[in-house]
Motif scaffolding. Structure first.
Motif, PDB file in Angstrom:
ATOM      1  N   SER A  60      -2.107   0.767   7.002  1.00  0.00           N
ATOM      2  CA  SER A  60      -3.499   0.560   6.593  1.00  0.00           C
ATOM      3  C   SER A  60      -3.911   1.599   5.549  1.00  0.00           C
ATOM      4  O   SER A  60      -4.604   1.281   4.574  1.00  0.00           O
ATOM      5  CB  SER A  60      -4.439   0.637   7.806  1.00  0.00           C
ATOM      6  N   LYS A  61      -3.465   2.853   5.750  1.00  0.00           N
ATOM      7  CA  LYS A  61      -3.752   3.907   4.764  1.00  0.00           C
ATOM      8  C   LYS A  61      -3.086   3.587   3.427  1.00  0.00           C
ATOM      9  O   LYS A  61      -3.691   3.754   2.369  1.00  0.00           O
ATOM     10  CB  LYS A  61      -3.248   5.268   5.270  1.00  0.00           C
ATOM     11  N   ILE A  62      -1.851   3.142   3.482  1.00  0.00           N
ATOM     12  CA  ILE A  62      -1.136   2.790   2.244  1.00  0.00           C
ATOM     13  C   ILE A  62      -1.852   1.647   1.546  1.00  0.00           C
ATOM     14  O   ILE A  62      -2.009   1.668   0.313  1.00  0.00           O
ATOM     15  CB  ILE A  62       0.336   2.428   2.550  1.00  0.00           C
ATOM     16  N   LEU A  63      -2.305   0.663   2.298  1.00  0.00           N
ATOM     17  CA  LEU A  63      -3.029  -0.469   1.719  1.00  0.00           C
ATOM     18  C   LEU A  63      -4.298   0.003   1.005  1.00  0.00           C
ATOM     19  O   LEU A  63      -4.589  -0.432  -0.118  1.00  0.00           O
ATOM     20  CB  LEU A  63      -3.355  -1.490   2.804  1.00  0.00           C
ATOM     21  N   LYS A  64      -5.043   0.899   1.637  1.00  0.00           N
ATOM     22  CA  LYS A  64      -6.253   1.447   1.001  1.00  0.00           C
ATOM     23  C   LYS A  64      -5.894   2.212  -0.272  1.00  0.00           C
ATOM     24  O   LYS A  64      -6.588   2.119  -1.281  1.00  0.00           O
ATOM     25  CB  LYS A  64      -7.003   2.362   1.971  1.00  0.00           C
ATOM     26  N   HIS A  65      -4.803   2.954  -0.217  1.00  0.00           N
ATOM     27  CA  HIS A  65      -4.360   3.720  -1.381  1.00  0.00           C
ATOM     28  C   HIS A  65      -3.968   2.783  -2.531  1.00  0.00           C
ATOM     29  O   HIS A  65      -4.282   3.049  -3.697  1.00  0.00           O
ATOM     30  CB  HIS A  65      -3.190   4.637  -0.998  1.00  0.00           C
ATOM     31  N   ILE A  66      -3.305   1.689  -2.207  1.00  0.00           N
ATOM     32  CA  ILE A  66      -2.940   0.702  -3.235  1.00  0.00           C
ATOM     33  C   ILE A  66      -4.194   0.120  -3.867  1.00  0.00           C
ATOM     34  O   ILE A  66      -4.264  -0.050  -5.092  1.00  0.00           O
ATOM     35  CB  ILE A  66      -2.044  -0.410  -2.643  1.00  0.00           C
ATOM     36  N   ASP A  67      -5.207  -0.171  -3.054  1.00  0.00           N
ATOM     37  CA  ASP A  67      -6.479  -0.670  -3.589  1.00  0.00           C
ATOM     38  C   ASP A  67      -7.092   0.329  -4.572  1.00  0.00           C
ATOM     39  O   ASP A  67      -7.594  -0.058  -5.630  1.00  0.00           O
ATOM     40  CB  ASP A  67      -7.479  -0.934  -2.453  1.00  0.00           C
ATOM     41  N   GLU A  68      -7.055   1.620  -4.212  1.00  0.00           N
ATOM     42  CA  GLU A  68      -7.588   2.658  -5.108  1.00  0.00           C
ATOM     43  C   GLU A  68      -6.809   2.695  -6.418  1.00  0.00           C
ATOM     44  O   GLU A  68      -7.396   2.843  -7.495  1.00  0.00           O
ATOM     45  CB  GLU A  68      -7.518   4.032  -4.430  1.00  0.00           C
ATOM     46  N   ILE A  69      -5.489   2.584  -6.327  1.00  0.00           N
ATOM     47  CA  ILE A  69      -4.650   2.628  -7.529  1.00  0.00           C
ATOM     48  C   ILE A  69      -4.935   1.429  -8.427  1.00  0.00           C
ATOM     49  O   ILE A  69      -5.024   1.567  -9.656  1.00  0.00           O
ATOM     50  CB  ILE A  69      -3.149   2.683  -7.155  1.00  0.00           C
ATOM     51  N   SER A  74      -5.978   5.712 -14.324  1.00  0.00           N
ATOM     52  CA  SER A  74      -5.298   7.005 -14.360  1.00  0.00           C
ATOM     53  C   SER A  74      -4.350   7.162 -13.166  1.00  0.00           C
ATOM     54  O   SER A  74      -3.286   7.778 -13.286  1.00  0.00           O
ATOM     55  CB  SER A  74      -6.305   8.159 -14.407  1.00  0.00           C
ATOM     56  N   LEU A  75      -4.709   6.598 -12.034  1.00  0.00           N
ATOM     57  CA  LEU A  75      -3.801   6.617 -10.882  1.00  0.00           C
ATOM     58  C   LEU A  75      -2.576   5.745 -11.156  1.00  0.00           C
ATOM     59  O   LEU A  75      -1.464   6.080 -10.739  1.00  0.00           O
ATOM     60  CB  LEU A  75      -4.510   6.134  -9.614  1.00  0.00           C
ATOM     61  N   GLN A  76      -2.765   4.655 -11.877  1.00  0.00           N
ATOM     62  CA  GLN A  76      -1.639   3.793 -12.239  1.00  0.00           C
ATOM     63  C   GLN A  76      -0.677   4.548 -13.156  1.00  0.00           C
ATOM     64  O   GLN A  76       0.544   4.455 -12.988  1.00  0.00           O
ATOM     65  CB  GLN A  76      -2.138   2.516 -12.920  1.00  0.00           C
ATOM     66  N   GLU A  77      -1.220   5.274 -14.099  1.00  0.00           N
ATOM     67  CA  GLU A  77      -0.386   6.064 -15.011  1.00  0.00           C
ATOM     68  C   GLU A  77       0.404   7.118 -14.247  1.00  0.00           C
ATOM     69  O   GLU A  77       1.579   7.350 -14.530  1.00  0.00           O
ATOM     70  CB  GLU A  77      -1.249   6.725 -16.095  1.00  0.00           C
ATOM     71  N   GLU A  78      -0.248   7.766 -13.299  1.00  0.00           N
ATOM     72  CA  GLU A  78       0.416   8.795 -12.489  1.00  0.00           C
ATOM     73  C   GLU A  78       1.552   8.183 -11.671  1.00  0.00           C
ATOM     74  O   GLU A  78       2.598   8.803 -11.484  1.00  0.00           O
ATOM     75  CB  GLU A  78      -0.612   9.450 -11.551  1.00  0.00           C
ATOM     76  N   LEU A  79       1.350   6.973 -11.222  1.00  0.00           N
ATOM     77  CA  LEU A  79       2.326   6.285 -10.369  1.00  0.00           C
ATOM     78  C   LEU A  79       3.633   6.011 -11.105  1.00  0.00           C
ATOM     79  O   LEU A  79       4.698   6.017 -10.518  1.00  0.00           O
ATOM     80  CB  LEU A  79       1.700   4.972  -9.876  1.00  0.00           C
ATOM     81  N   ILE A  80       3.547   5.788 -12.414  1.00  0.00           N
ATOM     82  CA  ILE A  80       4.739   5.391 -13.171  1.00  0.00           C
ATOM     83  C   ILE A  80       5.070   6.408 -14.263  1.00  0.00           C
ATOM     84  O   ILE A  80       5.784   6.108 -15.216  1.00  0.00           O
ATOM     85  CB  ILE A  80       4.546   3.970 -13.731  1.00  0.00           C
ATOM     86  N   LEU A 160       0.689  -3.662 -12.746  1.00  0.00           N
ATOM     87  CA  LEU A 160      -0.433  -4.296 -12.037  1.00  0.00           C
ATOM     88  C   LEU A 160       0.030  -5.483 -11.188  1.00  0.00           C
ATOM     89  O   LEU A 160      -0.327  -5.557 -10.002  1.00  0.00           O
ATOM     90  CB  LEU A 160      -1.542  -4.700 -13.012  1.00  0.00           C
ATOM     91  N   PRO A 161       0.845  -6.395 -11.718  1.00  0.00           N
ATOM     92  CA  PRO A 161       1.339  -7.473 -10.841  1.00  0.00           C
ATOM     93  C   PRO A 161       2.163  -6.947  -9.657  1.00  0.00           C
ATOM     94  O   PRO A 161       2.088  -7.486  -8.558  1.00  0.00           O
ATOM     95  CB  PRO A 161       2.209  -8.325 -11.757  1.00  0.00           C
ATOM     96  N   THR A 162       2.910  -5.879  -9.899  1.00  0.00           N
ATOM     97  CA  THR A 162       3.700  -5.283  -8.813  1.00  0.00           C
ATOM     98  C   THR A 162       2.777  -4.696  -7.748  1.00  0.00           C
ATOM     99  O   THR A 162       3.001  -4.877  -6.544  1.00  0.00           O
ATOM    100  CB  THR A 162       4.638  -4.193  -9.362  1.00  0.00           C
ATOM    101  N   LEU A 163       1.732  -4.010  -8.172  1.00  0.00           N
ATOM    102  CA  LEU A 163       0.775  -3.443  -7.214  1.00  0.00           C
ATOM    103  C   LEU A 163       0.090  -4.547  -6.409  1.00  0.00           C
ATOM    104  O   LEU A 163      -0.130  -4.395  -5.200  1.00  0.00           O
ATOM    105  CB  LEU A 163      -0.263  -2.589  -7.943  1.00  0.00           C
ATOM    106  N   ILE A 164      -0.211  -5.640  -7.067  1.00  0.00           N
ATOM    107  CA  ILE A 164      -0.825  -6.768  -6.360  1.00  0.00           C
ATOM    108  C   ILE A 164       0.156  -7.351  -5.344  1.00  0.00           C
ATOM    109  O   ILE A 164      -0.221  -7.684  -4.220  1.00  0.00           O
ATOM    110  CB  ILE A 164      -1.336  -7.824  -7.357  1.00  0.00           C
ATOM    111  N   GLN A 165       1.430  -7.434  -5.721  1.00  0.00           N
ATOM    112  CA  GLN A 165       2.453  -7.886  -4.773  1.00  0.00           C
ATOM    113  C   GLN A 165       2.533  -6.958  -3.572  1.00  0.00           C
ATOM    114  O   GLN A 165       2.600  -7.411  -2.429  1.00  0.00           O
ATOM    115  CB  GLN A 165       3.829  -7.944  -5.454  1.00  0.00           C
TER     116      GLN A 165
END
Length: 193
Positions: A60-69, A74-80, A160-165
């Motif tokens: 559930s925490k990971i899911l919330k974190h994915i929503d934030e990303i 800027s969080l997306q940039e940090e991720l990759i 973005l499509p990967t994060l949605i997946q």
């Protein structure tokens, strides 16, 4: 003639009595096996309930974190930033699972055919729990891991499509874990009866 008739009746009675004693012994052995199986299933079910509750909270925490990303560029940039999708940054540097749920007692009860000695409602409740548990372990989690290992996942233009997946898969796993956590108490109650 009376002597032979008396001895014959005594032999018949002795054989029937021995069969009766043997039947009682078998019933006792079966009841002991059922008792041991129920105790093992109960212990396994209680341990799995604790583990699955932890999984649900973590996912559930990971899911919330994915929503934030997803909502924050800027969080997306940090991720990759290292030219690949950093799963640690996605999961908050935690493993997807830290301990495993087991089904050893269930498999043993099936193999020894002890389940046939349990009432239908108990067997059905246990089947629901273990089938959903197996679905999570053998289908949902591997699907989630497969996404990470796909080449397309690590391309910046696919982020973005990967994060949605990932969000969809984590939604699914959290939903399954939530259902499983609600099924455990009923199964535990059936085993305690």
């Amino acid at each position: 003639m009376k002597k032979y008739l008396g001895e014959g009746l005594l032999i018949v009675f002795s054989v029937l009595f021995a069969l009766f004693i043997n039947s009682l012994a078998q019933k006792y052995q079966t009841s002991q096996k059922v008792k041991v199986a129920k105790e093992s299933l109960l212990k396994e079910m209680e341990q799995n309930q604790v583990i699955m509750t932890q999984w649900k909270e973590k996912h559930s925490k990971i899911l919330k974190h994915i929503d934030e990303i997803i909502k924050n560029d800027s969080l997306q940039e940090e991720l990759i930033k290292d030219h690949f999708l950093d799963i640690g940054a996605l999961t908050g540097q935690e493993n997807l699972i830290s301990s495993l749920v087991t089904s050893t007692a269930w498999e043993t009860a099936q193999a020894t055919q002890i389940l046939s000695e349990l009432d239908f409602d108990t067997t059905q409740e246990l089947t629901y729990v273990y089938e959903l548990q197996n679905s999570i372990i053998n289908s949902t989690l591997p699907d989630l891991v497969d996404i990470y290992f796909q080449r397309e996942t690590h391309r910046k233009e696919s982020l973005l499509p990967t994060l949605i997946q990932f969000k969809l898969h984590f939604n699914e796993i959290v939903g399954q874990e939530t259902l499983l956590v609600t099924l455990y108490p009923g199964a535990i109650e059936k085993l305690q009866d």
